[in-house]
Design a protein around this motif. Structure first.
Motif, PDB file in Angstrom:
ATOM      1  N   ASN A 230       6.127   0.536 -27.179  1.00 22.31           N
ATOM      2  CA  ASN A 230       5.483   1.687 -26.542  1.00 22.31           C
ATOM      3  C   ASN A 230       6.420   2.458 -25.606  1.00 22.31           C
ATOM      4  OD1 ASN A 230       2.634   1.400 -27.531  1.00 22.31           O
ATOM      5  ND2 ASN A 230       2.842  -0.616 -26.558  1.00 22.31           N
ATOM      6  N   GLU A 231       7.675   2.032 -25.560  1.00 20.10           N
ATOM      7  CA  GLU A 231       8.712   2.706 -24.784  1.00 20.10           C
ATOM      8  C   GLU A 231       8.314   2.909 -23.323  1.00 20.10           C
ATOM      9  OE1 GLU A 231       9.245   6.172 -27.512  1.00 20.10           O
ATOM     10  OE2 GLU A 231      11.304   5.433 -27.624  1.00 20.10           O
ATOM     11  N   ARG A 232       7.983   1.804 -22.664  1.00 16.57           N
ATOM     12  CA  ARG A 232       7.632   1.890 -21.251  1.00 16.57           C
ATOM     13  C   ARG A 232       7.955   0.563 -20.563  1.00 16.57           C
ATOM     14  NH1 ARG A 232       1.075   2.115 -22.307  1.00 16.57           N
ATOM     15  NH2 ARG A 232       0.814  -0.073 -22.924  1.00 16.57           N
ATOM     16  N   PRO A 233       8.257   0.636 -19.267  1.00 17.54           N
ATOM     17  CA  PRO A 233       8.557  -0.597 -18.538  1.00 17.54           C
ATOM     18  C   PRO A 233       7.307  -1.445 -18.327  1.00 17.54           C
ATOM     19  CG  PRO A 233       8.479   1.254 -17.041  1.00 17.54           C
ATOM     20  CD  PRO A 233       8.348   1.830 -18.427  1.00 17.54           C
ATOM     21  N   ILE A 234       7.515  -2.718 -18.182  1.00 14.62           N
ATOM     22  CA  ILE A 234       6.443  -3.631 -17.796  1.00 14.62           C
ATOM     23  C   ILE A 234       6.572  -3.832 -16.291  1.00 14.62           C
ATOM     24  CG2 ILE A 234       5.507  -5.959 -18.061  1.00 14.62           C
ATOM     25  CD1 ILE A 234       6.778  -5.948 -20.903  1.00 14.62           C
ATOM     26  N   LEU A 235       5.621  -3.311 -15.538  1.00 15.82           N
ATOM     27  CA  LEU A 235       5.715  -3.365 -14.097  1.00 15.82           C
ATOM     28  C   LEU A 235       5.745  -4.803 -13.584  1.00 15.82           C
ATOM     29  CD1 LEU A 235       3.312  -0.480 -12.968  1.00 15.82           C
ATOM     30  CD2 LEU A 235       5.810  -0.443 -13.120  1.00 15.82           C
ATOM     31  N   TRP A 236       6.596  -5.026 -12.588  1.00 15.87           N
ATOM     32  CA  TRP A 236       6.756  -6.347 -12.002  1.00 15.87           C
ATOM     33  C   TRP A 236       5.470  -6.763 -11.281  1.00 15.87           C
ATOM     34  CZ3 TRP A 236       6.643  -8.133  -6.905  1.00 15.87           C
ATOM     35  CH2 TRP A 236       7.118  -9.424  -6.705  1.00 15.87           C
ATOM     36  N   ASP A 237       5.077  -8.015 -11.452  1.00 12.12           N
ATOM     37  CA  ASP A 237       3.963  -8.609 -10.726  1.00 12.12           C
ATOM     38  C   ASP A 237       4.459  -9.792  -9.911  1.00 12.12           C
ATOM     39  OD1 ASP A 237       1.721  -7.006 -11.383  1.00 12.12           O
ATOM     40  OD2 ASP A 237       1.618  -7.922 -13.362  1.00 12.12           O
ATOM     41  N   PRO A 238       3.866 -10.041  -8.761  1.00  9.98           N
ATOM     42  CA  PRO A 238       4.303 -11.158  -7.914  1.00  9.98           C
ATOM     43  C   PRO A 238       4.165 -12.497  -8.623  1.00  9.98           C
ATOM     44  CG  PRO A 238       2.867  -9.677  -6.694  1.00  9.98           C
ATOM     45  CD  PRO A 238       2.792  -9.250  -8.132  1.00  9.98           C
ATOM     46  N   PRO A 239       5.023 -13.445  -8.268  1.00 12.43           N
ATOM     47  CA  PRO A 239       4.926 -14.787  -8.866  1.00 12.43           C
ATOM     48  C   PRO A 239       3.650 -15.484  -8.440  1.00 12.43           C
ATOM     49  CG  PRO A 239       6.460 -14.797  -7.043  1.00 12.43           C
ATOM     50  CD  PRO A 239       6.092 -13.371  -7.271  1.00 12.43           C
ATOM     51  N   LYS A 240       3.127 -16.315  -9.307  1.00  8.91           N
ATOM     52  CA  LYS A 240       1.946 -17.108  -8.978  1.00  8.91           C
ATOM     53  C   LYS A 240       2.402 -18.474  -8.476  1.00  8.91           C
ATOM     54  CE  LYS A 240      -1.067 -14.857 -12.383  1.00  8.91           C
ATOM     55  NZ  LYS A 240      -0.098 -13.808 -12.756  1.00  8.91           N
TER      56      LYS A 240
END
Length: 241
Positions: A230-240
Motif C-alpha cells: 500500500n506504499e505507506r509507513p507502518i506507524l511506530w507503536d510503544p513496546p508492550k
C-alpha cells in the motif's frame, strides 16, 4: 550485500559547494550552480565510500516529496519550509536517480528508506547521526561500526526526549542529551525506556499523546515498518510489557 547511501546528505553538499552568486545585470543578482562540478564532487565522494566497502553494491536512497510526519506533528520541519535549496538541486538529484541503482519509497524520507531496505550484511552510509537509531553495520567516515539493537533503541529514546531543532520537533522542553541520559539510566529494555520517557513527559504536564507524537517523529523506519503493497509507513507503536 548492499552499500546503502543516504544520498540527499551528499547531494545537498555537492550542490551547495558549487553554487555562486551572479550579477546577471547591473544591481540584479541571482544564484547559479555549476552542475558539472557538483556531479564530479558527488561522484568523487561515492568513489571514496565504495573503496571502503568494495564488495558491496551501492544503492542510492532518495526521499519522497511527501512525508508522513507532517500528519504526525504539524510543526515537523516547519522551520525549513522557507529555506531555499541550492540552485539546480533537483536536476542533480534527477541525475543521481538516472545514474545509479536507486530506491525511493512513497511518503517517507531518505533515511527511512535506508532503514527499511537494510538487511543483514548490508552497510548504511550517511552523514546524518540519526541513522544510528537503526541497528546494524554503519560507515562513519572511513570506519565500519556495528550498532547493536540496545544501542540503537537507546539512541531512539534519547532522541524522543531531546527532540531535534533541525527537524522542527521540540521533544521535552529543556531536556538535552545529559538530562535524557539521566532519564534513561538503568533501563534494560525497550519497555522500561518507553515508561521512563512517558513518565518524564507526564511530570512536566504534557498531554498523554504528545510523547507518542515525538517518538513517531524521531523514529527512523526499520525493516518491517513499511507496507510495500500500500506504499505507506507502518506507524511506530510503544513496546508492550
Amino acid at each position: 550485500m548492499k552499500l546503502i547511501i543516504d544520498a540527499e546528505t551528499w547531494l545537498y553538499r555537492a550542490a551547495a559547494s558549487n553554487e555562486y552568486e551572479v550579477e546577471f545585470q547591473p544591481d540584479k543578482w541571482t544564484y547559479e550552480t555549476n552542475i558539472s562540478a557538483a556531479k564530479v564532487a558527488f561522484s568523487q565522494e561515492m568513489d571514496r565510500i565504495q573503496a571502503v566497502a568494495p564488495d558491496h553494491s551501492m544503492v542510492q536512497v532518495l526521499g519522497d516529496r511527501s512525508n508522513f510526519r507532517y500528519a504526525v506533528y504539524m510543526g515537523y520541519k516547519s522551520n525549513r519550509r522557507k529555506l531555499r535549496k541550492p540552485a539546480g538541486y533537483s536536476a542533480l538529484r534527477d541525475w543521481v536517480e538516472a545514474s545509479w541503482p536507486t530506491t525511493k519509497l512513497k511518503n517517507v524520507e531518505a533515511d527511512d528508506g535506508c532503514g527499511v531496505i537494510y538487511e543483514e550484511g548490508d552497510i548504511i552510509c550517511s552523514r546524518d547521526k540519526d541513522l544510528r537509531t537503526i541497528p546494524g553495520i554503519h560507515m562513519v567516515g572511513d570506519q565500519i561500526i556495528d550498532v547493536g539493537k540496545f544501542e540503537a533503541d537507546l539512541t531512539f529514546y534519547m532522541q524522543t526526549l531531546t527532540g531535534d531543532p533541525t527537524d522542527g520537533y521540540p521533544g521535552l522542553k529543556g531536556c538535552g542529551p545529559k538530562a535524557a541520559a539521566k532519564v534513561l539510566a538503568g533501563c534494560m529494555d525497550e519497555a522500561a525506556m518507553w515508561a521512563a520517557v512517558v513518565k518524564a513527559y507526564m511530570k512536566e504536564g504534557y498531554a498523554p499523546e504528545y510523547p507518542l507524537q515525538m517518538a513517531r517523529c524521531a523514529r527512523i523506519l526499520r525493516a518491517g515498518e513499511y507496507d510495500h503493497e500500500n506504499e505507506r509507513p507502518i506507524l511506530w507503536d510503544p513496546p508492550k510489557g
